[in-house]
Write a protein that holds these residues in place. Structure first.
Motif, PDB file in Angstrom:
ATOM      1  N   HIS A  94     -49.239  56.254 -57.268  1.00 11.03           N
ATOM      2  CA  HIS A  94     -48.414  57.137 -58.093  1.00 11.03           C
ATOM      3  C   HIS A  94     -47.463  57.960 -57.217  1.00 11.03           C
ATOM      4  O   HIS A  94     -46.290  58.143 -57.555  1.00 11.03           O
ATOM      5  CB  HIS A  94     -49.293  58.084 -58.919  1.00 11.03           C
ATOM      6  CG  HIS A  94     -49.879  57.472 -60.141  1.00 11.03           C
ATOM      7  ND1 HIS A  94     -51.019  56.699 -60.115  1.00 11.03           N
ATOM      8  CD2 HIS A  94     -49.489  57.511 -61.445  1.00 11.03           C
ATOM      9  CE1 HIS A  94     -51.307  56.297 -61.344  1.00 11.03           C
ATOM     10  NE2 HIS A  94     -50.399  56.771 -62.171  1.00 11.03           N
ATOM     11  N   ARG A  97     -44.602  55.836 -55.901  1.00 13.50           N
ATOM     12  CA  ARG A  97     -43.661  55.548 -56.981  1.00 13.50           C
ATOM     13  C   ARG A  97     -42.814  56.777 -57.307  1.00 13.50           C
ATOM     14  O   ARG A  97     -41.595  56.676 -57.491  1.00 13.50           O
ATOM     15  CB  ARG A  97     -44.431  55.098 -58.220  1.00 13.50           C
ATOM     16  CG  ARG A  97     -43.550  54.613 -59.380  1.00 13.50           C
ATOM     17  CD  ARG A  97     -44.415  54.311 -60.590  1.00 13.50           C
ATOM     18  NE  ARG A  97     -45.486  53.399 -60.248  1.00 13.50           N
ATOM     19  CZ  ARG A  97     -46.726  53.503 -60.707  1.00 13.50           C
ATOM     20  NH1 ARG A  97     -47.064  54.502 -61.507  1.00 13.50           N
ATOM     21  NH2 ARG A  97     -47.635  52.616 -60.363  1.00 13.50           N
ATOM     22  N   THR A 100     -40.146  57.247 -54.363  1.00  8.72           N
ATOM     23  CA  THR A 100     -39.093  56.231 -54.248  1.00  8.72           C
ATOM     24  C   THR A 100     -38.167  56.205 -55.457  1.00  8.72           C
ATOM     25  O   THR A 100     -36.984  55.867 -55.330  1.00  8.72           O
ATOM     26  CB  THR A 100     -39.700  54.831 -54.032  1.00  8.72           C
ATOM     27  OG1 THR A 100     -40.623  54.527 -55.087  1.00  8.72           O
ATOM     28  CG2 THR A 100     -40.420  54.767 -52.693  1.00  8.72           C
ATOM     29  N   GLU A 101     -38.675  56.580 -56.626  1.00  9.00           N
ATOM     30  CA  GLU A 101     -37.819  56.587 -57.816  1.00  9.00           C
ATOM     31  C   GLU A 101     -36.719  57.640 -57.740  1.00  9.00           C
ATOM     32  O   GLU A 101     -35.743  57.577 -58.489  1.00  9.00           O
ATOM     33  CB  GLU A 101     -38.666  56.809 -59.078  1.00  9.00           C
ATOM     34  CG  GLU A 101     -39.457  55.577 -59.499  1.00  9.00           C
ATOM     35  CD  GLU A 101     -40.306  55.826 -60.729  1.00  9.00           C
ATOM     36  OE1 GLU A 101     -40.428  57.017 -61.139  1.00  9.00           O
ATOM     37  OE2 GLU A 101     -40.862  54.863 -61.279  1.00  9.00           O
ATOM     38  N   ARG A 108     -35.124  52.656 -50.773  1.00 10.65           N
ATOM     39  CA  ARG A 108     -36.486  52.573 -51.303  1.00 10.65           C
ATOM     40  C   ARG A 108     -37.410  51.697 -50.463  1.00 10.65           C
ATOM     41  O   ARG A 108     -38.568  52.058 -50.230  1.00 10.65           O
ATOM     42  CB  ARG A 108     -36.445  52.082 -52.751  1.00 10.65           C
ATOM     43  CG  ARG A 108     -35.809  53.102 -53.688  1.00 10.65           C
ATOM     44  CD  ARG A 108     -35.788  52.631 -55.124  1.00 10.65           C
ATOM     45  NE  ARG A 108     -35.151  53.619 -55.985  1.00 10.65           N
ATOM     46  CZ  ARG A 108     -34.998  53.484 -57.287  1.00 10.65           C
ATOM     47  NH1 ARG A 108     -35.440  52.377 -57.910  1.00 10.65           N
ATOM     48  NH2 ARG A 108     -34.417  54.438 -57.998  1.00 10.65           N
ATOM     49  N   LYS A 112     -40.725  53.191 -48.718  1.00  7.02           N
ATOM     50  CA  LYS A 112     -41.988  52.606 -49.181  1.00  7.02           C
ATOM     51  C   LYS A 112     -42.799  52.067 -48.000  1.00  7.02           C
ATOM     52  O   LYS A 112     -44.010  52.283 -47.912  1.00  7.02           O
ATOM     53  CB  LYS A 112     -41.707  51.483 -50.177  1.00  7.02           C
ATOM     54  CG  LYS A 112     -42.958  50.787 -50.701  1.00  7.02           C
ATOM     55  CD  LYS A 112     -42.588  49.695 -51.699  1.00  7.02           C
ATOM     56  CE  LYS A 112     -43.843  48.975 -52.202  1.00  7.02           C
ATOM     57  NZ  LYS A 112     -43.514  47.914 -53.186  1.00  7.02           N
TER      58      LYS A 112
END
Length: 250
Positions: A94, A97, A100-101, A108, A112
Protein backbone atom coordinates in the motif's frame (compact mmCIF):
# COMPACT_ATOMS: atom_id res chain seq x y z
CA UNK A 1 -9.70 -16.91 20.42
CA UNK A 2 -5.98 -16.22 20.91
CA UNK A 3 -4.26 -14.65 17.93
CA UNK A 4 -0.70 -13.72 17.06
CA UNK A 5 -1.49 -11.57 14.02
CA UNK A 6 -4.52 -9.48 13.05
CA UNK A 7 -5.10 -8.24 9.49
CA UNK A 8 -7.88 -5.87 8.41
CA UNK A 9 -8.59 -4.54 4.95
CA UNK A 10 -11.52 -3.27 2.90
CA UNK A 11 -13.28 -4.69 -0.15
CA UNK A 12 -15.54 -2.87 -2.62
CA UNK A 13 -18.70 -4.74 -3.60
CA UNK A 14 -20.96 -2.81 -5.96
CA UNK A 15 -21.47 0.61 -4.27
CA UNK A 16 -20.57 -0.67 -0.80
CA UNK A 17 -17.30 -1.04 1.10
CA UNK A 18 -16.86 -3.85 3.60
CA UNK A 19 -14.25 -4.33 6.31
CA UNK A 20 -12.83 -7.85 6.57
CA UNK A 21 -10.79 -9.11 9.53
CA UNK A 22 -8.42 -12.09 9.34
CA UNK A 23 -6.52 -13.62 12.24
CA UNK A 24 -3.45 -15.85 12.36
CA UNK A 25 -2.79 -17.97 15.46
CA UNK A 26 0.51 -19.16 16.93
CA UNK A 27 0.35 -22.34 14.82
CA UNK A 28 0.13 -20.23 11.62
CA UNK A 29 -3.52 -21.15 11.00
CA UNK A 30 -5.71 -18.45 9.44
CA UNK A 31 -9.18 -17.58 10.76
CA UNK A 32 -11.87 -15.37 9.26
CA UNK A 33 -12.88 -13.16 12.19
CA UNK A 34 -15.62 -10.94 10.85
CA UNK A 35 -17.02 -8.65 8.20
CA UNK A 36 -18.80 -5.32 8.56
CA UNK A 37 -19.97 -2.60 6.22
CA UNK A 38 -17.65 0.39 6.27
CA UNK A 39 -14.30 1.60 4.95
CA UNK A 40 -10.93 1.47 6.70
CA UNK A 41 -10.99 5.29 6.77
CA UNK A 42 -14.24 5.20 8.78
CA UNK A 43 -13.21 5.23 12.45
CA UNK A 44 -16.70 4.33 13.69
CA UNK A 45 -16.95 1.26 11.45
CA UNK A 46 -13.44 0.13 12.43
CA UNK A 47 -14.19 0.51 16.13
CA UNK A 48 -17.51 -1.32 15.83
CA UNK A 49 -15.91 -4.24 13.97
CA UNK A 50 -13.28 -4.64 16.68
CA UNK A 51 -15.91 -4.30 19.41
CA UNK A 52 -17.86 -7.16 17.83
CA UNK A 53 -14.74 -9.34 17.79
CA UNK A 54 -14.06 -8.61 21.45
CA UNK A 55 -17.67 -9.47 22.32
CA UNK A 56 -17.06 -12.81 20.61
CA UNK A 57 -14.17 -13.44 23.01
CA UNK A 58 -11.22 -12.20 20.98
CA UNK A 59 -8.53 -11.78 23.62
CA UNK A 60 -6.85 -8.38 24.05
CA UNK A 61 -4.77 -9.02 27.18
CA UNK A 62 -1.48 -9.76 25.44
CA UNK A 63 0.65 -8.24 22.67
CA UNK A 64 -0.43 -8.77 19.09
CA UNK A 65 0.88 -7.75 15.66
CA UNK A 66 -1.64 -5.83 13.53
CA UNK A 67 -0.94 -5.66 9.79
CA UNK A 68 -2.96 -2.78 8.34
CA UNK A 69 -3.33 -0.86 5.08
CA UNK A 70 -2.08 2.44 6.52
CA UNK A 71 -5.41 4.00 7.44
CA UNK A 72 -5.05 6.31 10.45
CA UNK A 73 -8.63 5.58 11.53
CA UNK A 74 -7.99 1.84 11.53
CA UNK A 75 -4.72 2.19 13.44
CA UNK A 76 -6.47 4.42 16.00
CA UNK A 77 -9.26 1.86 16.46
CA UNK A 78 -6.80 -0.99 16.96
CA UNK A 79 -4.82 1.01 19.52
CA UNK A 80 -8.04 1.89 21.34
CA UNK A 81 -8.70 -1.83 21.86
CA UNK A 82 -5.19 -3.16 22.57
CA UNK A 83 -3.52 0.00 23.89
CA UNK A 84 0.23 -0.52 24.23
CA UNK A 85 -0.25 -4.23 23.55
CA UNK A 86 -0.31 -3.82 19.77
CA UNK A 87 2.52 -3.49 17.29
CA UNK A 88 1.46 -2.06 13.94
CA UNK A 89 2.93 -3.05 10.60
CA UNK A 90 1.87 -0.77 7.76
CA UNK A 91 1.47 -2.66 4.50
CA UNK A 92 4.51 -2.06 2.29
CA UNK A 93 2.54 -2.69 -0.90
CA UNK A 94 0.00 0.00 0.00
CA UNK A 95 2.80 2.42 0.90
CA UNK A 96 4.63 1.78 -2.38
CA UNK A 97 1.44 2.33 -4.34
CA UNK A 98 0.55 5.52 -2.45
CA UNK A 99 3.98 7.02 -3.13
CA UNK A 100 4.35 6.10 -6.81
CA UNK A 101 0.83 7.25 -7.70
CA UNK A 102 1.90 10.79 -6.78
CA UNK A 103 4.82 10.76 -9.21
CA UNK A 104 5.04 11.28 -12.98
CA UNK A 105 5.01 8.07 -14.99
CA UNK A 106 8.66 8.48 -15.96
CA UNK A 107 9.82 8.25 -12.31
CA UNK A 108 7.63 5.46 -11.01
CA UNK A 109 9.76 2.50 -12.05
CA UNK A 110 12.98 3.83 -10.46
CA UNK A 111 11.26 4.87 -7.21
CA UNK A 112 9.47 1.53 -7.02
CA UNK A 113 12.80 -0.27 -7.49
CA UNK A 114 14.42 1.74 -4.67
CA UNK A 115 11.54 1.09 -2.28
CA UNK A 116 11.53 -2.61 -3.07
CA UNK A 117 15.28 -2.72 -2.48
CA UNK A 118 14.75 -1.13 0.93
CA UNK A 119 11.96 -3.51 1.91
CA UNK A 120 14.13 -6.50 1.00
CA UNK A 121 17.20 -5.23 2.83
CA UNK A 122 16.71 -7.63 5.79
CA UNK A 123 17.82 -4.79 8.07
CA UNK A 124 15.43 -2.17 9.42
CA UNK A 125 18.32 0.30 9.83
CA UNK A 126 19.45 -0.10 6.22
CA UNK A 127 15.88 0.06 4.91
CA UNK A 128 15.15 3.24 6.84
CA UNK A 129 18.31 4.88 5.52
CA UNK A 130 17.44 4.01 1.91
CA UNK A 131 13.87 5.29 2.28
CA UNK A 132 14.95 8.46 4.10
CA UNK A 133 17.47 9.23 1.34
CA UNK A 134 14.77 8.66 -1.28
CA UNK A 135 12.38 11.03 0.50
CA UNK A 136 15.12 13.65 0.64
CA UNK A 137 15.68 13.38 -3.11
CA UNK A 138 11.96 13.69 -3.83
CA UNK A 139 11.18 16.52 -1.43
CA UNK A 140 11.98 19.53 -3.62
CA UNK A 141 10.17 18.54 -6.83
CA UNK A 142 7.62 16.07 -5.48
CA UNK A 143 6.78 17.07 -1.89
CA UNK A 144 3.52 15.09 -1.77
CA UNK A 145 5.26 11.85 -2.67
CA UNK A 146 8.04 12.58 -0.18
CA UNK A 147 5.51 13.31 2.55
CA UNK A 148 3.61 10.12 1.80
CA UNK A 149 6.84 8.11 2.02
CA UNK A 150 7.85 9.66 5.34
CA UNK A 151 4.39 9.36 6.92
CA UNK A 152 4.41 6.26 9.13
CA UNK A 153 7.75 5.14 7.65
CA UNK A 154 8.87 3.32 10.81
CA UNK A 155 5.65 1.32 10.93
CA UNK A 156 6.35 -0.07 7.45
CA UNK A 157 9.51 -1.62 8.95
CA UNK A 158 8.10 -3.02 12.20
CA UNK A 159 8.33 -6.70 11.22
CA UNK A 160 11.79 -6.20 9.74
CA UNK A 161 13.01 -5.36 13.23
CA UNK A 162 11.96 -8.79 14.53
CA UNK A 163 14.69 -10.62 12.53
CA UNK A 164 12.29 -13.32 11.39
CA UNK A 165 13.02 -15.85 8.62
CA UNK A 166 12.77 -14.14 5.23
CA UNK A 167 9.54 -15.72 3.97
CA UNK A 168 7.63 -15.00 7.17
CA UNK A 169 8.96 -11.43 7.21
CA UNK A 170 7.64 -10.91 3.69
CA UNK A 171 4.29 -12.48 4.54
CA UNK A 172 3.73 -10.24 7.54
CA UNK A 173 5.02 -7.03 5.94
CA UNK A 174 1.97 -6.72 3.68
CA UNK A 175 -1.76 -7.40 3.76
CA UNK A 176 -1.41 -9.83 0.83
CA UNK A 177 -2.82 -12.71 2.88
CA UNK A 178 -6.10 -10.90 3.37
CA UNK A 179 -5.99 -9.50 -0.18
CA UNK A 180 -6.03 -13.10 -1.45
CA UNK A 181 -9.05 -13.77 0.76
CA UNK A 182 -10.79 -10.68 -0.60
CA UNK A 183 -10.09 -11.97 -4.10
CA UNK A 184 -12.33 -14.93 -3.30
CA UNK A 185 -15.10 -12.52 -2.33
CA UNK A 186 -14.81 -10.69 -5.65
CA UNK A 187 -14.85 -13.97 -7.57
CA UNK A 188 -18.11 -15.08 -5.96
CA UNK A 189 -19.60 -11.60 -6.37
CA UNK A 190 -19.23 -11.85 -10.15
CA UNK A 191 -21.98 -14.44 -10.15
CA UNK A 192 -24.50 -11.90 -8.90
CA UNK A 193 -26.18 -9.92 -11.68
CA UNK A 194 -27.96 -7.46 -9.42
CA UNK A 195 -27.49 -6.62 -5.76
CA UNK A 196 -30.83 -5.89 -4.06
CA UNK A 197 -29.45 -4.05 -1.04
CA UNK A 198 -26.61 -3.77 1.46
CA UNK A 199 -27.88 -6.68 3.54
CA UNK A 200 -27.59 -8.99 0.55
CA UNK A 201 -24.03 -7.81 -0.05
CA UNK A 202 -23.03 -8.51 3.55
CA UNK A 203 -24.64 -11.98 3.47
CA UNK A 204 -22.95 -12.92 0.20
CA UNK A 205 -19.62 -11.61 1.39
CA UNK A 206 -19.87 -13.64 4.61
CA UNK A 207 -20.73 -16.73 2.54
CA UNK A 208 -17.73 -16.16 0.26
CA UNK A 209 -15.44 -15.81 3.28
CA UNK A 210 -16.71 -19.04 4.83
CA UNK A 211 -16.18 -20.89 1.56
CA UNK A 212 -12.68 -19.47 1.16
CA UNK A 213 -11.78 -20.49 4.73
CA UNK A 214 -12.35 -24.14 3.79
CA UNK A 215 -9.33 -23.90 1.49
CA UNK A 216 -7.04 -22.12 3.93
CA UNK A 217 -3.44 -23.23 4.26
CA UNK A 218 -0.97 -22.15 6.89
CA UNK A 219 0.78 -18.87 6.16
CA UNK A 220 3.88 -18.87 4.00
CA UNK A 221 6.98 -19.01 6.18
CA UNK A 222 5.06 -20.61 9.05
CA UNK A 223 8.18 -22.35 10.36
CA UNK A 224 9.31 -19.02 11.80
CA UNK A 225 6.09 -18.27 13.67
CA UNK A 226 7.53 -19.56 16.96
CA UNK A 227 10.15 -16.81 16.81
CA UNK A 228 7.45 -14.16 16.34
CA UNK A 229 5.62 -15.52 19.38
CA UNK A 230 8.81 -15.15 21.42
CA UNK A 231 9.23 -11.56 20.22
CA UNK A 232 5.65 -10.64 21.14
CA UNK A 233 5.94 -12.32 24.55
CA UNK A 234 9.06 -10.26 25.24
CA UNK A 235 7.09 -7.13 24.32
CA UNK A 236 4.41 -8.28 26.76
CA UNK A 237 6.98 -8.45 29.53
CA UNK A 238 8.23 -4.96 28.69
CA UNK A 239 4.66 -3.59 28.66
CA UNK A 240 3.93 -5.14 32.04
CA UNK A 241 7.06 -3.54 33.49
CA UNK A 242 5.99 -0.10 32.19
CA UNK A 243 2.50 -0.51 33.68
CA UNK A 244 3.97 -1.54 37.05
CA UNK A 245 6.28 1.48 37.03
CA UNK A 246 3.40 3.83 36.20
CA UNK A 247 1.25 2.38 38.96
CA UNK A 248 4.05 2.76 41.52
CA UNK A 249 4.65 6.35 40.41
CA UNK A 250 0.93 7.11 40.76
Amino acid sequence: LSLTVLMIDGVHVDDHVLLVALGIDADSNKHVLGVREGATENSTACTELLAELVERNLRTDYTILAVLDGSKALAKAVRAVWGKRVLIQRCQVHKLRNVTEQLPESMRASVKKTMQQAYRARSAKTAKQLLTNLARRLRADHPSAAGSLEEGLDETLTVMGFHLPEWLERTLSTTNAIENLIGSVRQLGRRVRRWRDGQMIVRWTATALIEAAKRFRRVRGHAGMAKLVVVLQAMDGASAAVVDAEEKAA
